[in-house]
Design an enzyme around this catalytic site. Structure first.
Site, PDB file in Angstrom:
ATOM      1  N   HIS A  62       0.458  -1.208   0.117  1.00 49.48           N
ATOM      2  CA  HIS A  62       0.019   0.025  -0.258  1.00 49.48           C
ATOM      3  C   HIS A  62       0.773   1.397   0.039  1.00 49.48           C
ATOM      4  O   HIS A  62       0.241   2.197  -0.513  1.00 49.48           O
ATOM      5  CB  HIS A  62      -1.046   0.162   0.976  1.00 49.48           C
ATOM      6  CG  HIS A  62      -2.244   0.674   1.434  1.00 49.48           C
ATOM      7  ND1 HIS A  62      -2.633   0.751   2.729  1.00 49.48           N
ATOM      8  CD2 HIS A  62      -2.402   1.338   0.145  1.00 49.48           C
ATOM      9  CE1 HIS A  62      -3.343   1.952   2.025  1.00 49.48           C
ATOM     10  NE2 HIS A  62      -3.215   2.810   0.657  1.00 49.48           N
ATOM     11  N   GLU A  65       2.651   1.312  -3.118  1.00 51.45           N
ATOM     12  CA  GLU A  65       1.295   2.139  -4.080  1.00 51.45           C
ATOM     13  C   GLU A  65       1.250   3.693  -4.245  1.00 51.45           C
ATOM     14  O   GLU A  65       1.150   4.196  -5.325  1.00 51.45           O
ATOM     15  CB  GLU A  65      -0.099   1.479  -3.987  1.00 51.45           C
ATOM     16  CG  GLU A  65      -1.247   2.124  -4.765  1.00 51.45           C
ATOM     17  CD  GLU A  65      -1.926   2.699  -3.359  1.00 51.45           C
ATOM     18  OE1 GLU A  65      -2.464   4.197  -3.956  1.00 51.45           O
ATOM     19  OE2 GLU A  65      -3.456   1.770  -3.764  1.00 51.45           O
ATOM     20  N   GLU A 138       5.017   9.310   2.644  1.00 53.01           N
ATOM     21  CA  GLU A 138       3.080   8.244   2.379  1.00 53.01           C
ATOM     22  C   GLU A 138       3.076   6.808   3.646  1.00 53.01           C
ATOM     23  O   GLU A 138       2.393   6.374   3.546  1.00 53.01           O
ATOM     24  CB  GLU A 138       4.256   7.590   1.121  1.00 53.01           C
ATOM     25  CG  GLU A 138       3.848   9.048  -0.067  1.00 53.01           C
ATOM     26  CD  GLU A 138       2.886   9.826   0.155  1.00 53.01           C
ATOM     27  OE1 GLU A 138       1.427   9.043   0.166  1.00 53.01           O
ATOM     28  OE2 GLU A 138       2.929  10.869   0.004  1.00 53.01           O
ATOM     29  N   GLU A 160      -4.411   7.052   7.010  1.00 52.80           N
ATOM     30  CA  GLU A 160      -5.511   6.287   6.702  1.00 52.80           C
ATOM     31  C   GLU A 160      -5.689   4.920   7.287  1.00 52.80           C
ATOM     32  O   GLU A 160      -7.044   4.594   7.364  1.00 52.80           O
ATOM     33  CB  GLU A 160      -5.252   5.850   4.973  1.00 52.80           C
ATOM     34  CG  GLU A 160      -5.946   5.962   3.827  1.00 52.80           C
ATOM     35  CD  GLU A 160      -5.841   4.221   2.453  1.00 52.80           C
ATOM     36  OE1 GLU A 160      -6.583   4.393   1.622  1.00 52.80           O
ATOM     37  OE2 GLU A 160      -4.499   5.516   2.375  1.00 52.80           O
TER      38      GLU A 160
END
Length: 970
Positions: A62, A65, A138, A160
């Site tokens: 993730h 990505e 990130e 997230e």
């Protein structure tokens, strides 16, 4: 090297079901496989997918990505993805992490724009920069502003996933999947567990890319009307730089169990939740690999039979039981190598978990033994077949839907063509049913009843969990801090400072210039018209749109909600459902549902509530939307007549079930729709339409639902009377609108049938009524989450702002530069942005899954100064292009017809839309400064709404003098 020297053509077929020629190529040098769809769809699609099975829950797939789209060899800027969002005509641009793969799809109607997107994405996945700073931003990093300051975790994916783990439904879904696959990649969380993400190292991160992001591990798709030969030339420019590599990306099969398992866990809740029915239970089965397309179709139909409608036998048995408030995320997950089926209930007494499991198993045994109602089978078969033939993917590009359909087999070494042709397997399935085979009963017995690879997951509400997890995280951080030397503390502070400085530093203009983009000369000066004819039919307003619909009639019936008094507006959702889910004078609830499934492509409801252009008038409509083939048009109209005039509002038990489902669904979705919730809460004070939206879909609606459920036993007659009164006020042919989208050849035969139907509806007298607006205030809405959703807004027209189409250009720039940088990149939120309604003047800033609160509000207040600086020519042009892309969004025929209807009902004329386009194309830096000036006023007088944890809201109030009125949501 020529195309033919670089690729071998493995297979070439014409597939009528998808109106495409399809070729499968294999790249000779690397073994990369390419599926090339050639057709006349202008919405061109490209996608590249890698098998990326994770080995742990650190979220490496993730985070990667996110990170590959943060700069590459050819495009060395911090956020090429955002630059594309800002300046592309794209109709889809994103990336997705799945349990076993990572996909990077793009779509555009413009050929040069499409090529630009493809090139940026190919360079991103094969040659990303992947700096340690990108990993920190990130993924995760320690943050401290001073050597004596406490450490904290920051990172976009970290926050997230904290937000996702704030959702009980998401916790249950993830735990259910993992419980079935303890021994392979599906047993870990590919998205990342917040407790495990800080275990990921930069070395493991870069090694994962090196291991899996290689052409030998790639599945590539092109789709649409772009030149087919050029596709291979584009790919060879990238694939030809690599040699074949041995890559083990196999998802190992999960060994089968000989006995079922029972698993219990908890989710974060409040004391109030823990004191009532707040448990969730889900029964899950692992299935075998899907070995043929007939089985795939049969299982999808079986899913619809069992849980696809409120009248489906397994779903109905659960809701009728009174054991819970609504289904969990039930159904078939067939995109894994070994699929699984799941069904369960939320809002249960935790002691009743075993009863729910027993009810599920007993119902399935009964269906396998005594059989499924043939009308239910017929309805599900027709619904599935209609959907296949219609191929209506909504706003999702058709090429992407086909891409993901092929991956189930293709990714694991199977035949990608198998998922594309459905006529033969569907025909065989229908023949077996016609011959009397108990096909679905056999599937139930083999796949579910007699399948011991079953895991039942019970989730309990834990009011101490959120505090315990926060304390655990704090202890972990404090332990790290205690272990650091003074030099290492200084390194953390310096890293924090450096990362923030890097995030604030603009990209060099020369690097930005490398991002490919169109020019203003490439943009159409005129809007694309949607055909419309205006007329009347038996006293109703009629709009028709003659478009190629592949033989389907799309019918929308609109009813004027302005006839409702304010006290009835909160009933809208339950009224809409009751029309279709309570039965009629001629059919009970189950028979009606079967009839809809057997004879139509579906009937649903929708609402549009807003302000009309250039006025303060409210436009508010309830729609019933149905579709059917011409031979079944009469049955569609008959069903619509029955539900509109004789729906069983006296069906107390069914309405009770719907209320419980609505409440449970709202509560479980809070952490997924928090930005919309705070925007709705703020908007309710701006105008009557926004008040109605809040009253019928927002937090006020949740409070209304809870009160209505309490009233069911003591005041049922008043509830029933309210629903009947709504029908009497709304169902009126004199004030309704009728909207038809169909092939031109269909309309002449359908018109008299439709006219007869409309003439048979009641004629009721009524006039538009005023609705209230909410009192403006600053508010903190508390729920047991780990992140916040922060909103601030005002009505700009009341502050003196004059809107032009150029406002959308300035907003696009604001959202893709300043808000992205301040709220997401620097603040660590998963998302953030601003929105403006040009019809009402409402403007709202929102953030999504945000670790901050006051810091985000400060960022909103500083947006004015950012816009007042103006904008460079490069950013101005790119923002204009992006704004035009939003105007020229791709729509399928039914969406075109419905969009045109909404334009009519809100006074959004062709001339107005063309003027807006011209104002977009003519935007200047002065428009940016003008918006900045009014946002300075918003910073001063705007109101705040926050959905967040109680500690976060309490801390903000402590720092800012109790400025938020606290409302407890959960």
């Amino acid at each position: 090297m020529s195309v033919h020297a670089a690729f071998d053509l493995v297979r070439d077929e014409t597939i009528p079901e998808i109106a495409s020629g399809v070729k499968l190529y294999r790249h000779r040098k690397t073994g990369a496989e390419v599926l090339s769809f050639v057709n006349d769809d202008e919405n061109k699609v490209f996608g590249i997918t890698f098998k990326t099975p994770p080995e742990d829950s650190t979220g490496v797939a993730h985070i990667l990505e996110h990170s590959v789209l943060c700069g590459s060899r050819k495009y060395p800027v911090k956020k090429p993805f955002v630059e594309l969002v800002k300046s592309s005509l794209q109709t889809f641009l994103n990336a997705m992490t799945f349990p076993d793969k990572t996909s990077y799809p793009v779509a555009s109607q413009n050929l040069q724009d499409f090529y630009n997107l493809v090139d940026v994405y190919l360079d991103a996945v094969f040659f990303p920069l992947l700096s340690q700073d990108t990993f920190r931003q990130e993924g995760w990093h320690y943050e401290a502003d001073g050597t004596q300051m406490p450490l904290s975790f920051k990172g976009v994916v970290f926050n997230e996933m904290k937000g996702i783990y704030s959702s009980p439904a998401a916790v249950l879904g993830k735990l259910s999947q993992q419980s079935l696959y303890p021994d392979n990649a599906y047993g870990v969380n590919s998205g990342g567990d917040p407790k495990a993400i800080p275990d990921l190292t930069y070395h493991a991160f870069t090694s994962f890319h090196k291991r899996f992001y290689h052409p030998s591990n790639a599945r590539i798709v092109f789709y649409g009307d772009d030149p087919a030969d050029r596709r291979l030339d584009i790919l060879e420019e990238y694939l030809g730089r690599f040699d074949a590599a041995p890559i083990d990306a196999t998802v190992r099969l999960q060994p089968r169990w000989t006995a079922p398992r029972w698993i219990e866990s908890t989710y974060a809740a409040t004391e109030d939740e823990a004191g009532r029915k707040a448990g969730m239970v889900q029964v899950n089965w692992m299935l075998d690999e899907l070995d043929n397309p007939e089985t795939v179709i049969a299982l999808n139909v079986l899913e619809h039979i069992l849980v696809g409608t409120p009248a489906a036998p397994l779903r109905k048995a659960l809701t009728d039981s009174g054991l819970g408030e609504g289904l969990t995320g039930s159904g078939l997950a067939d995109d894994l190598r070994q699929p699984y089926f799941t069904v369960g209930l939320k809002g249960i007494d935790e002691a009743d978990g075993g009863k729910v499991e027993a009810l599920v198993l007993d119902t399935l045994r009964r269906l396998a033994d005594t059989g499924i109602d043939p009308l239910t089978v017929e309805a599900s078969m027709n619904s599935f077949e209609f959907a296949l033939r219609e191929n209506n993917t909504g706003s999702f590009p058709r090429g992407m839907a086909l891409m993901f359909r092929t991956m189930r087999n293709w990714l694991h070494g199977g035949d990608p063509f198998e998922a594309l042709s459905y006529e033969a397997p569907l025909g065989r399935l229908k023949a077996r049913l016609a011959a009397g085979e108990r096909l679905f009963e056999s599937l139930i017995r083999r796949m579910l009843v007699d399948n011991p690879h079953r895991a039942t997951v019970l989730l309990r509400a834990d009011p101490q969990l959120a505090e315990a997890e926060a304390a655990e995280e704090r202890a972990r951080l404090d332990a790290v801090a205690a272990s650091l030397s003074e030099e290492e503390r200084e390194d953390v502070v310096e890293t924090t400072r450096k990362l923030k400085a890097l995030q604030e530093e603009p990209d060099p203009p020369a690097a930005l210039a490398k991002i490919p983009t169109l020019g203003l000369k490439d943009l159409d000066r005129a809007n694309k018209p949607i055909p419309i004819e205006r007329g009347s039919l038996a006293g109703a307003r009629l709009f028709t749109h003659m478009l190629p619909t592949n033989g389907v009639i799309y019918l929308d019936l609109g009813f004027d909600l302005r006839r409702l008094p304010a006290e009835l507006v909160p009933y809208l959702s339950i009224f809409s459902r009751a029309l279709l889910q309570t039965g009629t004078a001629r059919e009970d609830f189950v028979s009606l549902t079967q009839h809809i499934g057997r004879s139509t492509g579906g009937i649903g409801s929708a609402r549009s509530i807003g302000v009309m252009r250039d006025t303060a008038t409210t436009s508010a409509w309830l729609f019933l939307r149905g579709k059917a083939v011409p031979a079944k048009a009469g049955e569609l109209l008959g069903i619509l007549n029955d539900v509109l005039t004789t729906a069983r509002f006296d069906n107390r038990e069914r309405i009770k079930q719907m209320l419980l489902e609505e409440k449970a669904g709202f509560e479980s979705s809070l952490s997924g729709r928090g930005s919309g919730i705070v925007a709705s809460r703020l908007g309710a004070a701006f105008n009557q339409a926004a008040w109605a939206n809040e009253a019928s879909t927002g937090i006020d609606y949740l409070f209304f639902l809870r009160g209505l459920i309490r009233r069911l036993e003591s005041d049922w007659s008043a509830i029933e009377a309210s629903l009947r009164r709504m029908r009497d006020l709304l169902i009126d042919r004199g004030s309704m609108v009728v909207n038809v989208t169909a092939d031109p050849a269909i309309w002449p035969a359908f018109e008299p049938e439709l006219s007869h139907f409309v003439a048979g509806l009641p004629a009721a007298a009524g006039t538009p009524l005023d609705w209230p607006v909410a009192a403006p205030r600053n508010e903190g809405l508390t729920f047991p989450g780990q992140v916040n959703f922060v909103g601030k807004g005002a009505n700009l027209y009341e502050l003196g702002y004059v809107h032009t189409g150029a406002t959308s250009v300035a907003l696009r720039h604001l959202n893709t530069t300043y808000i992205w940088d301040k709220v997401r990149v620097q603040g660590g939120a998963y998302g953030g942005g601003s929105s403006f309604d040009p019809f009402s003047g409402s403007f709202v800033f929102t953030s999504y899954r945000d670790p901050n609160l006051l810091q985000t509000l400060d960022a909103y207040d500083q947006a004015a100064a950012y816009l007042r600086q103006g904008v460079g020519e490069q950013d101005l042009v790119r923002s204009i292009i992006g704004a035009i892309g939003a105007i020229d969004t791709y729509r399928l025929p039914d969406a075109k017809g419905f969009t045109s209807l909404l334009w009519e009902l809100t006074g959004n004329t062709d001339d107005n839309r063309q003027l807006r386009r011209e104002e977009v194309l003519g935007a200047t830096a002065a428009d940016f400064r003008r918006l900045g000036d009014i946002l300075g006023e918003l910073a001063r007088v705007g109101k705040v709404a926050v959905l967040g944890s109680e500690p976060a809201i309490r801390a903000a109030n402590d720092e800012r003098g109790g400025f938020l009125a606290v409302t407890k949501v959960l």
